[in-house]
Design a protein around this motif. Sequence first.
Motif, PDB file in Angstrom:
ATOM      1  N   LYS A  25     -43.317 -43.066 -22.268  1.00  0.00           N
ATOM      2  CA  LYS A  25     -42.859 -44.427 -21.995  1.00  0.00           C
ATOM      3  C   LYS A  25     -41.608 -44.799 -22.757  1.00  0.00           C
ATOM      4  O   LYS A  25     -40.854 -45.664 -22.321  1.00  0.00           O
ATOM      5  N   ILE A  26     -41.386 -44.173 -23.879  1.00  0.00           N
ATOM      6  CA  ILE A  26     -40.234 -44.599 -24.690  1.00  0.00           C
ATOM      7  C   ILE A  26     -38.996 -43.727 -24.490  1.00  0.00           C
ATOM      8  O   ILE A  26     -37.901 -44.112 -24.863  1.00  0.00           O
ATOM      9  N   LEU A  27     -39.173 -42.537 -23.892  1.00  0.00           N
ATOM     10  CA  LEU A  27     -38.019 -41.630 -23.757  1.00  0.00           C
ATOM     11  C   LEU A  27     -37.090 -42.058 -22.628  1.00  0.00           C
ATOM     12  O   LEU A  27     -37.558 -42.503 -21.580  1.00  0.00           O
ATOM     13  N   PRO A  28     -35.776 -41.921 -22.864  1.00  0.00           N
ATOM     14  CA  PRO A  28     -34.846 -42.196 -21.756  1.00  0.00           C
ATOM     15  C   PRO A  28     -34.951 -41.093 -20.697  1.00  0.00           C
ATOM     16  O   PRO A  28     -35.354 -39.963 -21.007  1.00  0.00           O
ATOM     17  N   ASP A  29     -34.562 -41.458 -19.466  1.00  0.00           N
ATOM     18  CA  ASP A  29     -34.705 -40.517 -18.347  1.00  0.00           C
ATOM     19  C   ASP A  29     -33.999 -39.180 -18.588  1.00  0.00           C
ATOM     20  O   ASP A  29     -34.533 -38.115 -18.292  1.00  0.00           O
ATOM     21  N   ASN A  30     -32.768 -39.235 -19.108  1.00  0.00           N
ATOM     22  CA  ASN A  30     -32.027 -37.977 -19.276  1.00  0.00           C
ATOM     23  C   ASN A  30     -32.740 -37.045 -20.240  1.00  0.00           C
ATOM     24  O   ASN A  30     -32.761 -35.829 -20.073  1.00  0.00           O
ATOM     25  N   GLU A  31     -33.390 -37.621 -21.265  1.00  0.00           N
ATOM     26  CA  GLU A  31     -34.117 -36.775 -22.216  1.00  0.00           C
ATOM     27  C   GLU A  31     -35.371 -36.189 -21.575  1.00  0.00           C
ATOM     28  O   GLU A  31     -35.724 -35.034 -21.816  1.00  0.00           O
ATOM     29  N   LYS A  32     -36.018 -36.996 -20.735  1.00  0.00           N
ATOM     30  CA  LYS A  32     -37.195 -36.500 -20.008  1.00  0.00           C
ATOM     31  C   LYS A  32     -36.800 -35.309 -19.134  1.00  0.00           C
ATOM     32  O   LYS A  32     -37.485 -34.284 -19.088  1.00  0.00           O
ATOM     33  N   LEU A  33     -35.653 -35.503 -18.436  1.00  0.00           N
ATOM     34  CA  LEU A  33     -35.175 -34.425 -17.546  1.00  0.00           C
ATOM     35  C   LEU A  33     -34.882 -33.151 -18.338  1.00  0.00           C
ATOM     36  O   LEU A  33     -35.217 -32.044 -17.901  1.00  0.00           O
ATOM     37  N   GLU A  34     -34.273 -33.343 -19.498  1.00  0.00           N
ATOM     38  CA  GLU A  34     -33.939 -32.179 -20.332  1.00  0.00           C
ATOM     39  C   GLU A  34     -35.228 -31.444 -20.717  1.00  0.00           C
ATOM     40  O   GLU A  34     -35.298 -30.210 -20.692  1.00  0.00           O
ATOM     41  N   MET A  35     -36.254 -32.243 -21.054  1.00  0.00           N
ATOM     42  CA  MET A  35     -37.523 -31.613 -21.449  1.00  0.00           C
ATOM     43  C   MET A  35     -38.168 -30.876 -20.270  1.00  0.00           C
ATOM     44  O   MET A  35     -38.711 -29.772 -20.440  1.00  0.00           O
ATOM     45  N   ILE A  36     -38.080 -31.472 -19.088  1.00  0.00           N
ATOM     46  CA  ILE A  36     -38.637 -30.805 -17.898  1.00  0.00           C
ATOM     47  C   ILE A  36     -37.904 -29.490 -17.636  1.00  0.00           C
ATOM     48  O   ILE A  36     -38.518 -28.451 -17.361  1.00  0.00           O
ATOM     49  N   ASP A  37     -36.553 -29.553 -17.788  1.00  0.00           N
ATOM     50  CA  ASP A  37     -35.763 -28.320 -17.613  1.00  0.00           C
ATOM     51  C   ASP A  37     -36.195 -27.252 -18.617  1.00  0.00           C
ATOM     52  O   ASP A  37     -36.302 -26.065 -18.280  1.00  0.00           O
ATOM     53  N   ASP A  38     -36.420 -27.709 -19.870  1.00  0.00           N
ATOM     54  CA  ASP A  38     -36.882 -26.764 -20.894  1.00  0.00           C
ATOM     55  C   ASP A  38     -38.195 -26.096 -20.463  1.00  0.00           C
ATOM     56  O   ASP A  38     -38.364 -24.890 -20.603  1.00  0.00           O
ATOM     57  N   ILE A  39     -39.099 -26.921 -19.941  1.00  0.00           N
ATOM     58  CA  ILE A  39     -40.403 -26.379 -19.514  1.00  0.00           C
ATOM     59  C   ILE A  39     -40.200 -25.332 -18.412  1.00  0.00           C
ATOM     60  O   ILE A  39     -40.761 -24.234 -18.454  1.00  0.00           O
ATOM     61  N   ILE A  40     -39.328 -25.695 -17.438  1.00  0.00           N
ATOM     62  CA  ILE A  40     -39.062 -24.757 -16.331  1.00  0.00           C
ATOM     63  C   ILE A  40     -38.452 -23.462 -16.862  1.00  0.00           C
ATOM     64  O   ILE A  40     -38.877 -22.358 -16.498  1.00  0.00           O
ATOM     65  N   ASN A  41     -37.459 -23.616 -17.755  1.00  0.00           N
ATOM     66  CA  ASN A  41     -36.786 -22.431 -18.290  1.00  0.00           C
ATOM     67  C   ASN A  41     -37.749 -21.525 -19.067  1.00  0.00           C
ATOM     68  O   ASN A  41     -37.688 -20.294 -18.968  1.00  0.00           O
ATOM     69  N   GLU A  42     -38.628 -22.149 -19.823  1.00  0.00           N
ATOM     70  CA  GLU A  42     -39.564 -21.347 -20.613  1.00  0.00           C
ATOM     71  C   GLU A  42     -40.585 -20.648 -19.704  1.00  0.00           C
ATOM     72  O   GLU A  42     -41.012 -19.536 -19.990  1.00  0.00           O
ATOM     73  N   ALA A  43     -40.962 -21.348 -18.627  1.00  0.00           N
ATOM     74  CA  ALA A  43     -41.877 -20.709 -17.665  1.00  0.00           C
ATOM     75  C   ALA A  43     -41.195 -19.502 -17.034  1.00  0.00           C
ATOM     76  O   ALA A  43     -41.790 -18.434 -16.869  1.00  0.00           O
ATOM     77  N   GLU A  44     -39.904 -19.664 -16.718  1.00  0.00           N
ATOM     78  CA  GLU A  44     -39.124 -18.566 -16.135  1.00  0.00           C
ATOM     79  C   GLU A  44     -39.054 -17.389 -17.119  1.00  0.00           C
ATOM     80  O   GLU A  44     -39.190 -16.229 -16.732  1.00  0.00           O
ATOM     81  N   ARG A  45     -38.864 -17.749 -18.394  1.00  0.00           N
ATOM     82  CA  ARG A  45     -38.793 -16.713 -19.427  1.00  0.00           C
ATOM     83  C   ARG A  45     -40.123 -15.925 -19.463  1.00  0.00           C
ATOM     84  O   ARG A  45     -40.119 -14.693 -19.538  1.00  0.00           O
ATOM     85  N   SER A  46     -41.230 -16.653 -19.391  1.00  0.00           N
ATOM     86  CA  SER A  46     -42.540 -15.985 -19.381  1.00  0.00           C
ATOM     87  C   SER A  46     -42.663 -15.068 -18.180  1.00  0.00           C
ATOM     88  O   SER A  46     -43.162 -13.953 -18.262  1.00  0.00           O
ATOM     89  N   ARG A  47     -42.183 -15.584 -17.040  1.00  0.00           N
ATOM     90  CA  ARG A  47     -42.283 -14.817 -15.808  1.00  0.00           C
ATOM     91  C   ARG A  47     -41.557 -13.472 -15.942  1.00  0.00           C
ATOM     92  O   ARG A  47     -42.070 -12.426 -15.540  1.00  0.00           O
ATOM     93  N   ILE A  48     -40.353 -13.504 -16.549  1.00  0.00           N
ATOM     94  CA  ILE A  48     -39.567 -12.271 -16.691  1.00  0.00           C
ATOM     95  C   ILE A  48     -40.287 -11.278 -17.609  1.00  0.00           C
ATOM     96  O   ILE A  48     -40.354 -10.084 -17.321  1.00  0.00           O
TER      97      ILE A  48
END
Lengths: 126, 498
Positions: free
Chosen positions: B301-324
Motif C-alpha cells: 500500500k505504501i510503495l509507489p507504482d514504479n517501485e512495485k514494477l521494479e520489484m515485479i521485474d526482479d521476481i520475473i528475472n530471478e525466476a528466469e535465472r532459476s529456469r536457466i
Amino acid sequence: MEAKKLKIMVIDDENIVGKRLKPALEKSGDIVETFENGESALARFDEEPFDIVVTDIRMEKIDGIEILERVLAKSAHTKVIMITGYATVEIAREALSKGAFDFIAKPFKPADLRAIIKRASKELRA
Amino acid sequence: MYLQPAMKSDDNKKAKNFQSEKRASISIRTKIAVSYSLFFILCVVISLWSFWIISTLEDTIEFLVITDNYLAEIQQARRFEKNYLLYGTDLDEAFEYLNRAKKVLNENKKTIKKIMGEKNFQIQSEYMLSYWNQLVKLKNAKDSKSRDLIVPMLREYGGQMVSFAQEFVKKERNSVSHMFLLAKRIPFLFISILLLVMVVFVILFTRQLMINLKRVMEYTKRIGEGDFSPIVSKSKYKDEFSRLADAFNRMTKELNNRHNIILESHKLRAIGTLVAGVAHELNNPLNNTMLTAEMLKEDFKILPDNEKLEMIDDIINEAERSRIIVKGLLDFARESKTNIKPLKIEKIVNDSVRLVANQVKLAKVILELDFDKKLPNIHGDEQMLKQVFVNLILNAVDALPPGGIVRISIRKNRIPNFVAVEVKDNGSGIPEYIQSRIFEPFFTTKGQGKGTGLGLSVSKGIIRKLGGYIHLESSSGKGTTFTVSLPVTDSPSDIMSK
C-alpha cells in the motif's frame, strides 16, 4: 523508553538481498548499510563498528567465515548472523564455534531475519 | 528405463552388414584337409610313376636277356651256314640253331611284343622266315651255279636278321640306362617337389594365420581402448577367422551395452555432484524472489507504482535465472539416445563451464577461457561431450587448492581436421608412474568413497566412440593438461536453428 538505534550491516554478493533487506530492517528504526563484497564491508567496519553484521557465507575472495573472524577480532560484542546458501551441519558448527550469533538458510523471509535480529538486539541491550 | 543402451539399433544394423554369413564357407580345417589330400595324391602319383619305371625296367631287362639268347642262336646258325659254304659241313646244325632261335621268339612272344611292338616282332619273324627259306633253298640246291644264286640273298637276309636284332638290343640298352638314371633321380625330384609344396604351403597358410592372429591382437587392443565398432573379417571365405570376427562382434556389442550402462551410472554420479551445486545456486534466485515478494506484499500500500514494477521485474528475472539453472542440469541429465550431429564446440564448453560454475566457486578456483576465433563445427553428441568436459573440469578443480587456475582453451587446426580442447590446471601434476594407468577403469587417486575411478575411462570411451582422441600431459609441479581432439565436420550446425 526509546531504544537506542542499532547499526546493522548486511553483506551479500546478490544485490537484491541488500536492496530488499534495507527497507525491511529499517522499519524497526535501526540504521542499515548494505555491501556486495567483503572488502568494502570490512573497510567500512574499520571506520566504525556496527552492532549487528548479517553476512552471506559463500562469496568470492573474502567469505563469510573470514568476515566473522575479522569483525569479532575488531569488536567482540558485535552480533554476527550468517546467511548460508544451503544449510549444512558442518558450516553451522564452524560458524557457531567461531562465535557467530546465529545463522539463517536461504531462502528466508524478512520476518525470519527480523526475529533473529530482535533476539540479537535484546542481548545487546541487556 | 534410463539404462537403455544408446546406439544399439545403429550397431545392430552395422553388425548385420559385416556378418560373414553370405560368404562361401571354406574353413581352415577344410583347407588343411584339402592340402593334405593333394599332398597324398602327389605321393601316390610319384610312387606309381616309380613303380611303372621299375616294372618297365624289369621287362626291358628280361627282353634283353631273351634277345641275347636269340642273337646267340641266330649267330650260331649263321656260323654253320658259313662253315657249310666254306668247308661243306653239315647244314642241319644251322637249322637246329635256327629252330632254337624260333623257339626263343615263340616262347617269349609276349615279352618281346611288349618291348618291340607288334610290327617290329612281325618284321623280325619275317626276316628269320626269309632266312630260313633261303637256307632251305640252299640245302636243296644241286649245283654250284644255283647255289651261287642263292648265297647273296641268303647273306642279305641273314645280315638283316642279325642287325635288326642288334639294333634293338642297342636301343633297349640305351633306354635301360636312361630309365636307371630316371629311377635314381626320382627321390631327388620328389624331395624337391615336396620342398616346394611345403614352402608354398607354409608361406600361404602360416602367413594367413599370422596375419589374422595379428589382426585379432590389434582388435583386442582397439576394443581395450573402448572402440566398439564392429570388425570385418578380411578372409574371402567363411572360415574360423570370420567366425571369430563374428564372435568378436557379438562380444563388442555386449561390451558396448555394458559400457553404456557404466556411462549412464557415471553420468548419474556426475549429476549427483552437480545437483549439490545447483541446489546451492538455486537458493540465490529463490531467496531473491522470496525477499522481493515478501516486501512487495508487506509494503504494497505504501510503495509507489514504479517501485512495485521494479520489484515485479526482479521476481520475473530471478525466476528466469532459476529456469536457466534447472534447464542446464536437465539438459545434462536428460536420458537420450546417442545423437551425433554437427555441434558448436564453444557452446558445449560454455554450457559445461556453466554447469560446474558452483563447484568452481566453492573450491575458490579461477576459471579462464581462451577460445580461437571462427572455430569449425565438430562432430559429436552434445550430452556425451558435456559429460566429458564436466568431468575434466571437476577433476581439475578437485586437484587444485583455493586460488588455483583452470584454463580451458579451444584450438583449431593443431592437427588437421581436428579441434583440440585443452583443460589445463596449475596443480601439482600427476606422477609419471601412474600416468599410464590414469585412463584405466576403477583407477582413482582420490580417497575412498570420493571417486569411482570411472570418470576418465568413461571420458576416453566417449571420445574414442566419437572418433576423437584424449591424451594427458603432466609433470610434477607443472600441472596437468588434458587435451580432447574432436573431428571437424563440414556440415553446418543445426543448433542455431533450434
